[in-house]
Design an enzyme around this catalytic site. Structure first.
Site, mmCIF file in Angstrom:
data_model
loop_
_atom_site.group_PDB
_atom_site.id
_atom_site.type_symbol
_atom_site.label_atom_id
_atom_site.label_comp_id
_atom_site.label_asym_id
_atom_site.label_seq_id
_atom_site.Cartn_x
_atom_site.Cartn_y
_atom_site.Cartn_z
ATOM 1 C CB SER A 198 -15.527 8.769 2.187
ATOM 2 O OG SER A 198 -14.983 7.482 2.337
HETATM 3 N N1 SAH Z 1 -10.503 6.864 4.369
HETATM 4 C C1 SAH Z 1 -10.585 7.185 2.958
HETATM 5 C C2 SAH Z 1 -11.489 6.233 2.218
HETATM 6 C C3 SAH Z 1 -10.719 5.353 1.329
HETATM 7 S S1 SAH Z 1 -11.682 4.122 0.490
HETATM 8 C C4 SAH Z 1 -11.018 8.633 2.783
HETATM 9 O O1 SAH Z 1 -10.742 9.445 3.617
HETATM 10 O O2 SAH Z 1 -11.604 8.990 1.777
HETATM 11 C C5 SAH Z 1 -11.277 2.687 1.441
HETATM 12 C C6 SAH Z 1 -9.840 2.230 1.404
HETATM 13 O O3 SAH Z 1 -9.791 0.978 2.091
HETATM 14 C C7 SAH Z 1 -9.263 1.960 0.014
HETATM 15 O O4 SAH Z 1 -8.130 2.744 -0.182
HETATM 16 C C8 SAH Z 1 -8.913 0.468 0.044
HETATM 17 O O5 SAH Z 1 -7.727 0.140 -0.667
HETATM 18 C C9 SAH Z 1 -8.743 0.211 1.533
HETATM 19 N N2 SAH Z 1 -8.880 -1.182 1.947
HETATM 20 C C10 SAH Z 1 -9.735 -2.119 1.460
HETATM 21 N N3 SAH Z 1 -9.539 -3.294 2.092
HETATM 22 C C11 SAH Z 1 -8.544 -3.100 3.005
HETATM 23 C C12 SAH Z 1 -7.888 -3.929 3.960
HETATM 24 N N4 SAH Z 1 -8.205 -5.221 4.124
HETATM 25 N N5 SAH Z 1 -6.918 -3.395 4.720
HETATM 26 C C13 SAH Z 1 -6.563 -2.077 4.583
HETATM 27 N N6 SAH Z 1 -7.140 -1.252 3.701
HETATM 28 C C14 SAH Z 1 -8.123 -1.734 2.919
#
Ligand code: SAH
Length: 209
Positions: free
Chosen positions: A60
């Site tokens: 993000s």
């Molecule tokens: N927190 C991260 C953002 C990652 S993007 C940061 O610091 O930048 C969001 C993440 O959510 C992705 O890696 C995706 O694989 C995960 N995600 C999507 N659906 C999910 C679910 N049902 N359970 C767990 N993780 C999930």
């Protein structure tokens, strides 16, 4: 490009974007964000953009991490937080510096492995990672003072509300193409919802990968 001075500039930009919490700004000013992305992208790690981390996912943008963290630290207590969507682990590490214990779940095993080794390298020792579907939360480790979703749900997952401690808050993007940031707080009189600004997150997906 990856120095403390570059991080300092990121913090100044976050201030102009409206982030006020000094604890959040201090943590983001100290934590090396470039370690969480591919070496080839390290020179862009402090720009205010989301960057690819593989498997169709992104880290993000700094502003949204700061915004979500600021909403998190104004919770009643800073003991236990649950993050849905570990990705590369950057938000988890920021939360790790602000809360006593962080639980973070990710559905893609390979991302989780990489996040685990990055957090270990940085000696962030209070973040517990789990390979799990975030729709279900993490009932065995709750209740939580904060639950923070970093992927957007089309509907509010009710199991997450049940895992909020009294005074706890759920911070989450809701929607598909049009998404809105929302906060729901568990008060003595029931759940109170606040609707915030438009946002753009990757979707919350079902099942494990
Ligand atoms: N927190 C991260 C953002 C990652 S993007 C940061 O610091 O930048 C969001 C993440 O959510 C992705 O890696 C995706 O694989 C995960 N995600 C999507 N659906 C999910 C679910 N049902 N359970 C767990 N993780 C999930």
């Amino acid at each position: 490009m990856t120095s403390a001075r570059t991080r300092g500039r990121m913090v100044e930009r976050l201030r102009t974007q409206g982030i006020k919490d000094e604890s959040v700004l201090a943590v983001m000013g100290a934590l090396p964000r470039h370690v969480f992305v591919d070496e080839a992208l390290a020179h862009r790690a402090y720009d205010d953009v989301a960057l690819p981390i593989g498997h169709g996912q992104t880290i993000s943008q700094p502003y949204i991490v700061a915004r979500m963290s600021e909403l998190a630290v104004s919770a009643l207590r800073r003991e236990r937080v649950l993050e849905i969507g570990t990705g590369c682990g950057y938000q988890s590490a920021v939360l790790g510096k602000l809360f006593k214990t962080v639980f973070s779940v990710e559905r893609i095993a390979l991302l989780l492995d990489k996040a685990r080794s990055t957090l270990r390298e940085l000696q962030v020792n209070n973040v517990r990672l789990r390979h799990a579907d975030g729709h279900l939360g993490l009932p065995e480790s709750g209740p939580f003072d904060v639950v923070i979703m970093t992927a957007a749900a089309s509907h509010l997952p009710l199991s997450l509300l049940e895992q909020l401690a009294p005074g706890g808050r759920l911070i989450f993007p809701l929607g598909t193409t049009d998404q809105e940031l929302r906060v729901i707080e568990r008060t003595p009189d029931g759940f109170v919802e606040v609707r915030l600004e438009k946002v753009r997150f990757v979707p919350l997906l079902p099942g494990l990968a």
